[in-house]
Enzyme design. Structure first.
Site, PDB file in Angstrom:
ATOM      1  N   GLU A 207       0.794  -1.232   0.000  1.00 52.37           N
ATOM      2  CA  GLU A 207       0.000   0.000   0.000  1.00 52.37           C
ATOM      3  C   GLU A 207       0.829   1.286   0.000  1.00 52.37           C
ATOM      4  OE1 GLU A 207      -3.207   0.039   2.807  1.00 52.37           O
ATOM      5  OE2 GLU A 207      -4.060  -1.814   2.037  1.00 52.37           O
ATOM      6  N   GLU A 395      -5.330  -8.508   0.192  1.00 50.01           N
ATOM      7  CA  GLU A 395      -6.063  -8.190   1.433  1.00 50.01           C
ATOM      8  C   GLU A 395      -7.516  -7.881   1.138  1.00 50.01           C
ATOM      9  OE1 GLU A 395      -4.613  -5.135   4.104  1.00 50.01           O
ATOM     10  OE2 GLU A 395      -2.534  -5.798   3.774  1.00 50.01           O
TER      11      GLU A 395
HETATM   12  C1  FCB Z   1      -4.819  -2.241   5.257  1.00 46.37           C
HETATM   13  C2  FCB Z   1      -3.448  -2.543   5.821  1.00 46.37           C
HETATM   14  C3  FCB Z   1      -3.444  -3.620   6.863  1.00 46.37           C
HETATM   15  C4  FCB Z   1      -4.645  -3.502   7.792  1.00 46.37           C
HETATM   16  C5  FCB Z   1      -5.919  -3.380   7.013  1.00 46.37           C
HETATM   17  C6  FCB Z   1      -7.164  -3.308   7.852  1.00 46.37           C
HETATM   18  O1  FCB Z   1      -4.824  -0.961   4.707  1.00 46.37           O
HETATM   19  O2  FCB Z   1      -2.570  -2.931   4.785  1.00 46.37           O
HETATM   20  O3  FCB Z   1      -2.240  -3.564   7.550  1.00 46.37           O
HETATM   21  O4  FCB Z   1      -4.471  -2.471   8.672  1.00 46.37           O
HETATM   22  O5  FCB Z   1      -5.853  -2.238   6.184  1.00 46.37           O
END
Ligand code: FCB
Length: 489
Positions: A207, A395
């Site tokens: 990110e 994610e």
């Molecule tokens: C993302 C992050 C991860 C976690 C999630 C909820 O942005 O990469 O570390 O905090 O959100």
């Protein structure tokens, strides 16, 4: 005026997934005909065989043991120990103590049927000051942990940077300094060189947008700075440069066959209504809204509009750097939580981003607006625009105000709702032939949620932080069944 949203509009906004929840059979009929049209081999609601179900975590969020085995200090140690920066004064000093409890937690993963685990390496354990002499003890933990994963039949996916920059590098400007990009590449190459006999898949940076915006512009994440537009644009350039240099350095030092990608939280553009004009707008928006991250990484150039919008604040860069930035990757990982709705318009860009009304539904974290179609359009557009052959959802997940019920269970029905709707849309993409090969749920365990501390729980396993007891939630039972049947339930 308070914006109101009708129930019907809400169903439309939430997409077919919600409609199929209230109207049994509808979602299935649509998926079936899409499968038929595309000729894809997956059956309704099923994922392709060998689909890689996993979970994701990050070093500072789970490891604890911040002073063990020669680990150096990271910007998150500094930030979390600065008064007023993290909710409730929480820190990652102990967190879920994964450093000591990884064996039991890997058993939990095995019990769920997880096929992969995405974790990140703490740079400060490998190079306590960020560069120079490596700490021989640093790799030890990851070697042991990865051995335990492999023994459990779980594939390791390794992120090299999930926000915990060594403090000594921040003291020299952090990501505002091009030297950090080089130091990152050195650390990434060294580490992949040491671990690629056991780990086949590496990701460079997690990110980039969050690193820049939250850490260096809004100042709500470490290192807590407020850079101006010009400095931020230059920092963005050094982030993608760091990524590209790391890809090259991993390729130079890792075993043959090692695969390299990224975990990027694209702005997942979604056509506000699925008509050709709004879909075309979502296409354009995908490139422009991600111009300084995935677009330059994929295309090796900044879009004209991006440079024009920045004007005098545009970053300095060379043609050689752009080549490095766009070093070919083996896959693209996408972190997708929320939608960016766009509509077609007559502006130069050809689209505009629609800000959600205040009534727009979100999970326990206010930023986490619910828009399952994001996980359909995100990978679909990325695959189409940049001809990406292999994608992962690195994610996706949700926060919930979890409570332990009288019977000792945690009924996180909102998280199950969220997952079911997002997986329905992900399956829709896979059924159409979008090459998503795996999904990493954030997260196996409740953990240190950055500036929100321990209040916002994202785990499918509840953690009692006082006793370190783990209690699988309803969503863990749900995910286990999804994995077992390889389909949306
Ligand atoms: C993302 C992050 C991860 C976690 C999630 C909820 O942005 O990469 O570390 O905090 O959100």
């Amino acid at each position: 005026m308070t914006a109101k949203i009708s129930r019907r509009a809400l169903v439309r906004l939430l997409g077919i997934a919600s409609a199929s929840l209230t109207m049994p059979g509808l979602g299935e009929a649509i998926t079936q005909s899409e499968s038929k049209n595309s000729g894809a081999s997956v059956t309704p609601r099923h994922f392709s065989s060998g689909f890689l179900w996993g979970s994701a975590a990050a070093s500072y969020q789970v490891e604890g043991a911040v002073n063990e085995d020669g680990r150096g200090q990271s910007i998150w140690d500094t930030f979390s120990h600065t008064q007023g920066k993290v909710n409730n004064g929480d820190t990652g000093d102990v967190s879920v103590d994964f450093f000591h409890r990884y064996q039991a937690d890997i058993q939990l993963m095995k019990e769920l049927g997880l096929k992969s685990f995405r974790f990140s390496i703490s740079w400060s354990r490998i190079f306590p000051t960020g560069r120079g002499t490596p700490n021989p003890q640093g790799l030890n933990f990851y070697n042991k942990m990865v051995d335990a994963l492999l023994e459990a039949g779980i594939q390791p996916y390794c992120t090299l940077y999930h926000w915990d920059l060594p403090q000594p590098l921040q003291d020299k400007g952090g990501w505002s300094n091009a030297d950090t990009s080089k130091a990152f590449a050195d650390y990434a190459g060294y580490t992949a060189g040491k671990l690629s006999d056991k780990i086949q898949n590496f990701m460079t940076i997690n990110e980039m947008r969050t690193v820049a915006e939250q850490g260096y512009s809004l100042g709500v994440h470490a290192p807590g700075l407020h850079l101006d537009t010009k400095s931020l644009a230059q920092l963005n350039h050094y982030l993608v440069l760091g990524h590209g240099l790391a890809v090259q350095s991993i390729r130079a030092q890792a075993h043959r066959g090692t695969k390299v990608g990224i975990a990027d939280n694209i702005n997942a553009t979604v056509p506000v209504i699925e008509t050709p004009e709004h879909i075309a707008a979502a296409h354009k928006a995908m490139r422009e809204e991600n111009a300084m991250y995935l677009t330059v990484v994929e295309e090796g150039r900044y879009t004209e509009l991006y440079l024009k919008r920045l004007g005098a604040n545009a970053p300095h860069f060379t043609a050689e750097e752009l080549k490095v930035i766009s070093s070919p990757m083996d896959y693209v990982g996408l972190n997708i939580y929320q939608p960016t709705y766009v509509r077609a318009d007559g502006t130069e860009a050809g689209y505009s981003v629609i800000q959600p009304p205040s009534s727009y539904p979100h999970m326990y974290s206010p930023w986490l607006t619910v828009g399952p179609e994001a996980i359909y359009w995100g990978p679909k557009l990325v695959a189409e625009i940049w001809k990406v052959k292999t994608l992962y959802i690195t994610e996706n997940g949700a926060s919930s105000a979890d409570q332990i019920a009288a019977d000792g269970h945690v009924y996180d029905t909102d998280r199950v709702m969220y997952l079911r709707n997002y997986l329905t849309q992900l399956q829709r993409a896979v059924a159409e032939g979008v090459p998503v090969k795996g999904y990493f749920l954030w997260s196996l365990l409740d953990n240190f949620e950055w500036a929100d501390g321990y209040e916002k729980r994202f785990g499918i396993t509840y953690v009692d932080f006082a006793t370190q007891k783990r209690i699988p939630k309803e969503s863990a039972a749900y995910y286990k069944q999804v994995i077992r049947e390889n389909r949306v339930l």
